[in-house]
Design a protein around this motif. Sequence first.
Motif, PDB file in Angstrom:
ATOM      1  N   PHE A  96     -34.720  49.762   4.022  1.00 45.82           N
ATOM      2  CA  PHE A  96     -34.516  50.186   5.404  1.00 45.82           C
ATOM      3  C   PHE A  96     -35.568  49.600   6.344  1.00 45.82           C
ATOM      4  CE2 PHE A  96     -32.024  53.923   3.667  1.00 45.82           C
ATOM      5  CZ  PHE A  96     -30.817  53.478   4.180  1.00 45.82           C
ATOM      6  N   ALA A  97     -36.584  48.962   5.801  1.00 41.17           N
ATOM      7  CA  ALA A  97     -37.527  48.247   6.656  1.00 41.17           C
ATOM      8  C   ALA A  97     -36.895  46.994   7.242  1.00 41.17           C
ATOM      9  CB  ALA A  97     -38.782  47.876   5.864  1.00 41.17           C
ATOM     10  N   ASP A  98     -35.898  46.447   6.528  1.00 41.25           N
ATOM     11  CA  ASP A  98     -35.228  45.221   6.971  1.00 41.25           C
ATOM     12  C   ASP A  98     -33.824  45.476   7.496  1.00 41.25           C
ATOM     13  OD1 ASP A  98     -37.407  43.595   5.831  1.00 41.25           O
ATOM     14  OD2 ASP A  98     -36.575  44.240   3.906  1.00 41.25           O
ATOM     15  N   TYR A  99     -33.212  46.549   7.023  1.00 44.74           N
ATOM     16  CA  TYR A  99     -31.839  46.851   7.398  1.00 44.74           C
ATOM     17  C   TYR A  99     -31.869  48.012   8.382  1.00 44.74           C
ATOM     18  CZ  TYR A  99     -26.813  47.601   6.860  1.00 44.74           C
ATOM     19  OH  TYR A  99     -25.464  47.728   7.095  1.00 44.74           O
ATOM     20  N   LEU A 100     -31.596  47.725   9.635  1.00 44.83           N
ATOM     21  CA  LEU A 100     -31.712  48.732  10.687  1.00 44.83           C
ATOM     22  C   LEU A 100     -30.381  49.448  10.891  1.00 44.83           C
ATOM     23  CD1 LEU A 100     -33.835  46.790  13.343  1.00 44.83           C
ATOM     24  CD2 LEU A 100     -34.602  48.211  11.441  1.00 44.83           C
ATOM     25  N   MET A 101     -30.481  50.746  11.137  1.00 47.43           N
ATOM     26  CA  MET A 101     -29.309  51.555  11.433  1.00 47.43           C
ATOM     27  C   MET A 101     -29.576  52.397  12.686  1.00 47.43           C
ATOM     28  SD  MET A 101     -28.222  52.912   7.647  1.00 47.43           S
ATOM     29  CE  MET A 101     -26.642  53.536   8.238  1.00 47.43           C
ATOM     30  N   PRO A 102     -28.526  52.712  13.441  1.00 49.17           N
ATOM     31  CA  PRO A 102     -28.748  53.542  14.626  1.00 49.17           C
ATOM     32  C   PRO A 102     -29.089  54.972  14.228  1.00 49.17           C
ATOM     33  CG  PRO A 102     -26.405  53.178  14.291  1.00 49.17           C
ATOM     34  CD  PRO A 102     -27.118  52.319  13.291  1.00 49.17           C
ATOM     35  N   GLY A 103     -30.005  55.552  14.952  1.00 47.28           N
ATOM     36  CA  GLY A 103     -30.352  56.956  14.764  1.00 47.28           C
ATOM     37  C   GLY A 103     -29.964  57.768  15.977  1.00 47.28           C
ATOM     38  N   ALA A 104     -30.472  58.981  16.039  1.00 47.45           N
ATOM     39  CA  ALA A 104     -30.078  59.894  17.121  1.00 47.45           C
ATOM     40  C   ALA A 104     -30.421  59.328  18.491  1.00 47.45           C
ATOM     41  CB  ALA A 104     -30.752  61.249  16.921  1.00 47.45           C
ATOM     42  N   THR A 105     -31.514  58.580  18.599  1.00 40.68           N
ATOM     43  CA  THR A 105     -31.918  58.053  19.908  1.00 40.68           C
ATOM     44  C   THR A 105     -31.112  56.830  20.325  1.00 40.68           C
ATOM     45  OG1 THR A 105     -33.663  56.751  18.857  1.00 40.68           O
ATOM     46  CG2 THR A 105     -34.268  58.941  19.674  1.00 40.68           C
ATOM     47  N   GLU A 106     -30.398  56.220  19.375  1.00 42.61           N
ATOM     48  CA  GLU A 106     -29.604  55.025  19.706  1.00 42.61           C
ATOM     49  C   GLU A 106     -28.132  55.348  19.948  1.00 42.61           C
ATOM     50  OE1 GLU A 106     -33.253  54.060  18.307  1.00 42.61           O
ATOM     51  OE2 GLU A 106     -31.778  54.828  16.865  1.00 42.61           O
ATOM     52  N   VAL A 107     -27.708  56.559  19.619  1.00 38.34           N
ATOM     53  CA  VAL A 107     -26.306  56.936  19.812  1.00 38.34           C
ATOM     54  C   VAL A 107     -26.223  57.871  21.010  1.00 38.34           C
ATOM     55  CG1 VAL A 107     -24.294  58.040  18.782  1.00 38.34           C
ATOM     56  CG2 VAL A 107     -25.843  56.694  17.345  1.00 38.34           C
ATOM     57  N   PRO A 108     -25.522  57.475  22.057  1.00 36.20           N
ATOM     58  CA  PRO A 108     -25.465  58.312  23.255  1.00 36.20           C
ATOM     59  C   PRO A 108     -24.527  59.493  23.060  1.00 36.20           C
ATOM     60  CG  PRO A 108     -24.007  56.441  23.504  1.00 36.20           C
ATOM     61  CD  PRO A 108     -24.711  56.254  22.180  1.00 36.20           C
ATOM     62  N   MET A 109     -24.550  60.406  24.012  1.00 29.55           N
ATOM     63  CA  MET A 109     -23.520  61.442  24.059  1.00 29.55           C
ATOM     64  C   MET A 109     -22.180  60.756  24.337  1.00 29.55           C
ATOM     65  SD  MET A 109     -24.957  64.319  23.409  1.00 29.55           S
ATOM     66  CE  MET A 109     -23.671  65.461  23.924  1.00 29.55           C
ATOM     67  N   ILE A 110     -21.208  61.040  23.512  1.00 29.19           N
ATOM     68  CA  ILE A 110     -19.930  60.334  23.592  1.00 29.19           C
ATOM     69  C   ILE A 110     -18.906  61.226  24.286  1.00 29.19           C
ATOM     70  CG2 ILE A 110     -18.077  59.268  22.248  1.00 29.19           C
ATOM     71  CD1 ILE A 110     -20.266  58.799  20.057  1.00 29.19           C
ATOM     72  N   LYS A 111     -18.338  60.717  25.349  1.00 27.61           N
ATOM     73  CA  LYS A 111     -17.296  61.440  26.075  1.00 27.61           C
ATOM     74  C   LYS A 111     -15.955  61.165  25.388  1.00 27.61           C
ATOM     75  CE  LYS A 111     -19.757  60.769  30.444  1.00 27.61           C
ATOM     76  NZ  LYS A 111     -19.739  60.040  31.749  1.00 27.61           N
ATOM     77  N   ILE A 112     -15.231  62.222  25.065  1.00 30.80           N
ATOM     78  CA  ILE A 112     -13.980  62.081  24.324  1.00 30.80           C
ATOM     79  C   ILE A 112     -12.842  62.747  25.081  1.00 30.80           C
ATOM     80  CG2 ILE A 112     -12.784  62.604  22.156  1.00 30.80           C
ATOM     81  CD1 ILE A 112     -15.513  62.672  20.784  1.00 30.80           C
ATOM     82  N   ALA A 113     -11.759  62.027  25.199  1.00 29.03           N
ATOM     83  CA  ALA A 113     -10.519  62.585  25.759  1.00 29.03           C
ATOM     84  C   ALA A 113      -9.383  62.279  24.791  1.00 29.03           C
ATOM     85  CB  ALA A 113     -10.232  61.987  27.131  1.00 29.03           C
TER      86      ALA A 113
END
Length: 783
Positions: free
Chosen positions: A697-714
């Motif tokens: 995981f030092a080389d393979y990056l994944m989005p965390g809570a700070t990278e995923v915005p609040m998602i508006k869903i309809a």
Amino acid sequence: MSDKGIGASVPRKEDTRHLHGRGQFVSDLRFHGLRDVAFVRSPVAHGWLRSVDIPEELRGNVFLASDFPDVLPLRAVPEVAGFRPSVFPGLATDKVRFVGQPIAMCVGSSRAEAEDIAQMVFPEIDEMPAACDTLKALEPDAPRIHDDWDENVFIRKSVEAGDIDIARKNASVVIERTYRMNRQAGVPLEGRAILAHWDHRLDELAVYNSSQFPHQIRAGMAQFLQIEERQLHVIAPDVGGGFGVKNILYPEELMVAALARKLRQPVRWIEDRREHFLASIHCREHVHKIKAYADDKGRILGLDAEVYVDAGAYSHWPNSPFMETGMAAKNIPGPYRVENYRCHTLTVCTNKSPIGPYRGVARPAACFTIERTIDEIARAVGREPHEVRMENMVRPAEMPYRSVTNLLYDNGDYAKSVQMAADLIDFDSVRARQKSPEPDGRLIGVGFATYTEQTAHGCGEWVTRGTPVIPGFESATARLMTDGTLMLLVGIQSHGQGLETTLAQVAHHELSLDPDRISVRHGDSTLSPFGMGTFASRSMVMAGGAVAKSCRLLRTKMADIAAHLLQCEPAQVEFRNGAACGPQGEVSFQELGRIAHLRQDGLPLSTDPTLEATTTYQPGIDTGVFCYSTQVAVVAVDPDTGYVEILDYGVVEDCGTIVNPRIVDGQIQGGVAQGIGTALYEEIPYDDFGQPLATTFADYLMPGATEVPMIKIAHMMTPAEHTEYGMKGMGEGGAISPPAAIANAIRDALAPIGAQLNETPMTPRRVHEAVRHARMMQQEAAQ
């Protein structure tokens, strides 16, 4: 709708045990005498395996392929003309073909001891040049990975409809691009895991496996272990995510099962993260070359495409990697009226870990290709991209619509989803904001992406694909117990989808029984009726349909018994609040269960005792039903650093009738998070020697809570006409659009500079390089 049935946001039944830490995963299981396995893996990508040096004192703890002469190599041969099948040995024999390929099994009293033993085992390999680049592997002088092949290609296929030459002649606009989606890993929270032991009482091999399809695992293992299937019992306990990664039979799983059979004692292997990055199936590595022809308003006249998929070194069981190219070719036209289309595809063999299914299977790349291209067409004709989208889309009045690639879109309003998505993020205000410079110098952009997703495919669709295994149905047993509670036994496998909750809601809808009095049992190949597993956005449609059918059969028998007891006609019996009600009274489910099982003297004549019904379900249309969605992203791009921030994100989804809105929204949010990973972060690059450069995981990056915005869903709910209750699948959908939507937003932000990105992930380095290149081109033009 009741407050607990279809359409209700019932809290997930599964959450109680998981939130209290009471789940039971493979690594939680303990058996007397349990031993751990560690694998010796190939340190090189390509070479002849000459020997394996094992210290004499460790020979009883180290096992090679030669120790299992009866175990067959994994082999899947689709019924597709021209496909070259590979032979994937459980443990390498004469040759290694990717870094991480298993060579030997080492057994210890703990994982640490097994790894210590593995460190003392040395494979002697004559290293050879590796073929690691998708396109270079096709060159005549590229290293040949399988020596009896004349080229590094599993299969070549073409799709052609209409007349692409006429489209080219009539085009006012021609857009030519190359799009690349780079290799990823699935990275479920729980990695692969297997524990196997010989059950002497039952004379069977019991296999606990973190799997998405335990019944298929049993069939495959029995075939390759050459054991009678009645002697193989596969159980999937709690499974910590899968996303497709756990939808194949791996060589490690096969060999651990073989070892348990050989030693007649419990053995297990729990994958660590480095092993996952090295040797689990990878995904997403596509190169698409496309020419799009359009008129001066942006109407698409034709598409001419080439699709290359890097499938790695081996095809996997059961269905091999050829579906990636087939699905990409079928789905590139997307939700648009395309009359002229040509697509050549190549499934390429390289010295990398095999590629396999991952949430969306080829459709993220297909969506990326068509949606980026739509944006470029719109810019070429000077129009708003979302307006050009809407004008090109299949209209509701044209439904059902047979696409240029023979997909049958059943119903929906694609253009409306685009407009709703624009409204979610207040499109006009974003355009107004772009007219003034940002105080921090960042550039704002907005991008759309729409997809159609084929879900719950029936038998006929899989036959046309040539798959060796046809997952065209699901099964369910509904059993009323003596105390009036209900047991549902299903062949589907839940690993995060909330199926224990939603299937109970379906049963509640049919029988009126409180979901808290309904147990859903899954993941046991002996307990449950045969099922194909969870993948391809099929679970709720297929398993939900099977549960509905079995509950109706059960309800009919319950009504007959109740009518006998209430002295009325069966048609007069209604089910309310866990009771069968007639004109003159009611009888509880508990009483019905007691009479049917314990007091048969109370049954009407010619009625069989017990209350149980088993049935299978197939959708009413072989091609499956199509959900669809439009996603929209608003981003801020720093042109000096290349950093991208997602400011706003909207999703408009139509999956037909929704069983549990809360679970559907959760699936969308999780899918979008994974799609953001594909768009901006996740990648496993390889060097020229075939060494993977991201194994932690030092080389393979994944989005965390700070990278995923609040998602508006309809939601738009257009019920399907060919499924129970009008349900459509949607589990993969959230992950399909984000790469395209975010890429289009970045392109929109960088439009003043003239930069664009056509490769994922769109890392700061790639964004910065695109900006630098565009500025250099501007300077040269100014001179």
